[in-house]
Scaffold this motif. Structure first.
Motif, PDB file in Angstrom:
ATOM      1  N   PHE A  36       0.833  -1.204   0.000  1.00 38.22           N
ATOM      2  CA  PHE A  36       0.000   0.000   0.000  1.00 38.22           C
ATOM      3  C   PHE A  36       0.868   1.254   0.000  1.00 38.22           C
ATOM      4  CE2 PHE A  36      -3.473   2.824   1.255  1.00 38.22           C
ATOM      5  CZ  PHE A  36      -4.551   2.247   0.593  1.00 38.22           C
ATOM      6  N   ASP A  37       1.961   1.231   0.781  1.00 33.88           N
ATOM      7  CA  ASP A  37       2.867   2.386   0.826  1.00 33.88           C
ATOM      8  C   ASP A  37       3.482   2.665  -0.545  1.00 33.88           C
ATOM      9  OD1 ASP A  37       2.435   3.041   3.405  1.00 33.88           O
ATOM     10  OD2 ASP A  37       4.361   2.344   4.188  1.00 33.88           O
ATOM     11  N   ASN A  38       3.928   1.607  -1.229  1.00 31.97           N
ATOM     12  CA  ASN A  38       4.525   1.797  -2.549  1.00 31.97           C
ATOM     13  C   ASN A  38       3.505   2.288  -3.571  1.00 31.97           C
ATOM     14  OD1 ASN A  38       7.334   1.208  -2.318  1.00 31.97           O
ATOM     15  ND2 ASN A  38       6.838  -0.950  -2.028  1.00 31.97           N
ATOM     16  N   ALA A  39       2.275   1.812  -3.460  1.00 32.68           N
ATOM     17  CA  ALA A  39       1.227   2.279  -4.375  1.00 32.68           C
ATOM     18  C   ALA A  39       0.935   3.760  -4.136  1.00 32.68           C
ATOM     19  CB  ALA A  39      -0.035   1.446  -4.190  1.00 32.68           C
ATOM     20  N   LEU A  40       0.922   4.180  -2.865  1.00 29.64           N
ATOM     21  CA  LEU A  40       0.720   5.594  -2.550  1.00 29.64           C
ATOM     22  C   LEU A  40       1.831   6.459  -3.145  1.00 29.64           C
ATOM     23  CD1 LEU A  40      -0.333   5.298   1.199  1.00 29.64           C
ATOM     24  CD2 LEU A  40      -1.765   6.270  -0.595  1.00 29.64           C
ATOM     25  N   ALA A  41       3.066   6.034  -2.940  1.00 30.42           N
ATOM     26  CA  ALA A  41       4.196   6.800  -3.454  1.00 30.42           C
ATOM     27  C   ALA A  41       4.195   6.808  -4.985  1.00 30.42           C
ATOM     28  CB  ALA A  41       5.503   6.221  -2.926  1.00 30.42           C
ATOM     29  N   GLY A  42       3.826   5.666  -5.577  1.00 27.81           N
ATOM     30  CA  GLY A  42       3.772   5.593  -7.032  1.00 27.81           C
ATOM     31  C   GLY A  42       2.714   6.513  -7.604  1.00 27.81           C
ATOM     32  N   LEU A  43       1.546   6.589  -6.959  1.00 26.21           N
ATOM     33  CA  LEU A  43       0.488   7.472  -7.426  1.00 26.21           C
ATOM     34  C   LEU A  43       0.924   8.931  -7.352  1.00 26.21           C
ATOM     35  CD1 LEU A  43      -2.388   7.971  -8.429  1.00 26.21           C
ATOM     36  CD2 LEU A  43      -3.167   7.858  -6.046  1.00 26.21           C
ATOM     37  N   ALA A  44       1.616   9.304  -6.256  1.00 29.04           N
ATOM     38  CA  ALA A  44       2.110  10.679  -6.132  1.00 29.04           C
ATOM     39  C   ALA A  44       3.076  11.013  -7.265  1.00 29.04           C
ATOM     40  CB  ALA A  44       2.786  10.875  -4.780  1.00 29.04           C
ATOM     41  N   ALA A  45       3.939  10.059  -7.631  1.00 31.95           N
ATOM     42  CA  ALA A  45       4.906  10.293  -8.715  1.00 31.95           C
ATOM     43  C   ALA A  45       4.199  10.393 -10.065  1.00 31.95           C
ATOM     44  CB  ALA A  45       5.945   9.174  -8.730  1.00 31.95           C
ATOM     45  N   VAL A  46       3.226   9.531 -10.291  1.00 29.10           N
ATOM     46  CA  VAL A  46       2.456   9.585 -11.545  1.00 29.10           C
ATOM     47  C   VAL A  46       1.773  10.934 -11.671  1.00 29.10           C
ATOM     48  CG1 VAL A  46       0.367   8.720 -12.664  1.00 29.10           C
ATOM     49  CG2 VAL A  46       2.094   7.113 -11.868  1.00 29.10           C
TER      50      VAL A  46
END
Length: 536
Positions: A36-46
């Motif tokens: 979940f943490d990586n998905a959150l960070a990935g969404l912020a980068a996208v």
């Protein structure tokens, strides 16, 4: 912090600031919730257009995902990364994520399913995007708040899925809700742009134009998905209204780099197509080929192939190679149909018709366009009919009117003849009063009958109702009836003059005459009285 709290914090920040501080949404180092943490960070980068940074985060999220929430979230971010980077991905996992979307926890279902639908749309998977709308909950409350800023963004996501799936009416409703409930500046900007592209696709040109100009009047830099996206949507709204110059201006404001690296590949390809079209319209073959060169590497991406072929078709036609242009347009159509992208297929058909007419295959071009427009009419894509009509008008041919629209489906000339038919005039009488041949009148009459879906002239009279003396209003000439009908749609004297091919002073004289006969003192008075005469 719970998953809901962390996603809530991120989504609020995505709407209101340019950079998202990670401490607002990531658990401390050593968190056990890695996926979940990586998905959150990935969404912020996208969201910031940093697809290269988002790619490893999305991949890590997918590897660690072990429950419906993280599976759907991780694959949403993976889909958004694939949409923005020249990377391939296992589409079967995307479909698998959609299959477990009904098992996402209730407090996360709305944002996560909406993100997955947006990712599916970005990857040209309209089938998955449309299916996901059946599990996306009502857009009324997000994380306990009716005024959550990301609710507006979700409504805009849903509107775009509905639009590109062919549900123009549903898209209009979602866009209207987004505009009505937007609170922050970022929400209003994105909602306005979304409504403009829906209006443009539906053929509501004035509304679309107004929305586009509101976006272009803003002093915005393309810093994230919302600001870049607003300019892109404004560009699309302008292009479906055939305003190529404005569309090109909006396109160029969507990025500070001519390669458009921070926008999704499907949007990147469309940007290059718009700029190519502007160059083609200006007869600048060198500039058109320069934009084509930028677009060429995108051909291998599943979401851009159809667009790259359309770009090539435009350039080939400008270069005088009509046969090659037709081949490229046909490939574009095939790719769009395979992906279920109806609007892109229709645009390809219009280009193919242009090439066929250049090759003097006018009959086949007219037949194919008529079929395309019939399908577009059924889905409410008014812009397709207008574009197809323009192509045929250039070679002296016309489309049949839209039988579902009645009065609104007729040209100004045909409206005047419909009024005369309802008044009981014969073809010979209409020909004499309108200075037309009886043959031309017969053609107009058949189109009027088709538009109202009736086989006889009596049916037209029934549809319109008794006019002139029967209504108690002063009798008007056929030309005045045409002008009244256009006034009732909100047209200005200038636009009426252009539509009827007369001078603006002539229109002013007719408007004054109508006011005197009907004893009204304003254009709104004319529109009010006209409402009792016909369905307009």
């Amino acid at each position: 912090m719970s998953r809901a709290d962390r996603l809530d914090a991120l989504l609020r920040e995505l709407v209101v600031v340019e950079a998202v501080p990670s401490h607002l949404y990531l658990d401390p180092v050593g968190s056990s919730d890695v996926a979940f943490d990586n998905a959150l960070a990935g969404l912020a980068a996208v969201w910031a257009g940093q697809f290269d940074l988002a790619a490893p985060l999305a991949a890590a999220a997918r590897r660690a995902a072990d429950d419906p929430d993280t599976v759907v979230f991780a694959e949403s971010v993976c889909g958004l990364v694939r949409a923005g980077a020249m990377v391939s991905g296992p589409l079967q996992e995307f479909a698998s994520a959609a299959s477990v979307s009904t098992r996402v926890s209730s407090e996360l279902r709305l944002p996560l399913c909406a993100l997955l639908a947006e990712a599916a749309l970005a990857e040209a998977r309209l089938d998955i995007a449309a299916d996901l709308l059946t599990v996306v909950p009502p857009r009324t409350v997000l994380f306990g708040r009716q005024d959550h800023p990301f609710l507006t963004i979700i409504r805009c996501f849903v509107a775009r899925v509905r639009l590109f799936s062919g549900d123009v009416s549903g898209a209009s409703e979602e866009a209207a809700q987004a505009c009505a409930r937007a609170r922050t500046a970022a929400e209003r900007i994105f909602a306005t742009a979304t409504a403009a592209v829906v209006d443009g696709s539906a053929g509501r040109r004035q509304e679309a134009r107004a929305g586009v100009h509101r976006i272009l009047a803003l002093d915005l830099a393309p810093t994230n998905a919302l600001t870049s996206g607003a300019f892109l949507l404004a560009s699309y709204a302008a292009i479906v209204g055939d305003d190529v110059r404005t569309s090109a201006v909006a396109t160029l404001r969507a990025s500070t780099d001519p390669s458009f690296p921070e926008v999704r590949i499907v949007d990147r390809a469309i940007c290059f197509e718009i700029l190519t079209r502007a160059a083609v319209d200006g007869g600048d073959l060198d500039a058109a080929r320069a934009w084509q060169l930028r677009a060429a590497p995108l051909a291998a991406h599943q979401s851009a192939g159809s667009t790259v072929e359309r770009i090539a078709s435009r350039v080939s036609l400008l270069a005088g190679d009509s046969e090659r242009s037709l081949e490229e347009a046909e490939r574009s159509i095939s790719l769009a149909v395979r992906a279920g992208r109806a609007l892109e297929a229709a645009e390809g058909e219009i280009l193919a018709a242009r090439a066929r007419m250049s090759l003097r295959e006018r009959g086949q071009a007219a037949r194919r366009l008529a079929d395309v427009v019939t399908d577009a009419d059924a889905h409410g894509f008014g812009a397709v009919r207008r574009s197809a009509a323009r192509e045929l008008r250039a070679v002296g041919r016309r489309l049949p009117p839209d039988a579902r629209r009645g009065w609104e489906g007729l040209s100004a000339r045909e409206r005047g003849i419909a009024v005369l038919i309802a008044d009981g005039r014969s073809n010979a009488q209409i020909a004499a009063s309108e200075y037309l041949s009886e043959h031309t009148v017969r053609i107009h009459v058949s189109r009027v009958l088709h538009a109202f879906g009736v086989p006889t002239r009596v049916g037209v009279a029934s549809a319109l109702g008794a006019l002139s003396v029967d209504s108690g209003l002063g009798p008007l000439t056929a030309r005045q009836q045409q002008i009244v009908a256009l006034i009732a749609t909100g047209a200005t004297n200038h636009s009426i003059a252009e539509a009827l091919d007369v001078s603006e002073s002539t229109v002013e004289k007719h408007v004054s005459a109508v006011m005197r006969r009907w004893e009204v003192t304003s254009r709104s008075g004319i529109a009010h009285r006209a409402a009792g005469q016909h369905p307009a």
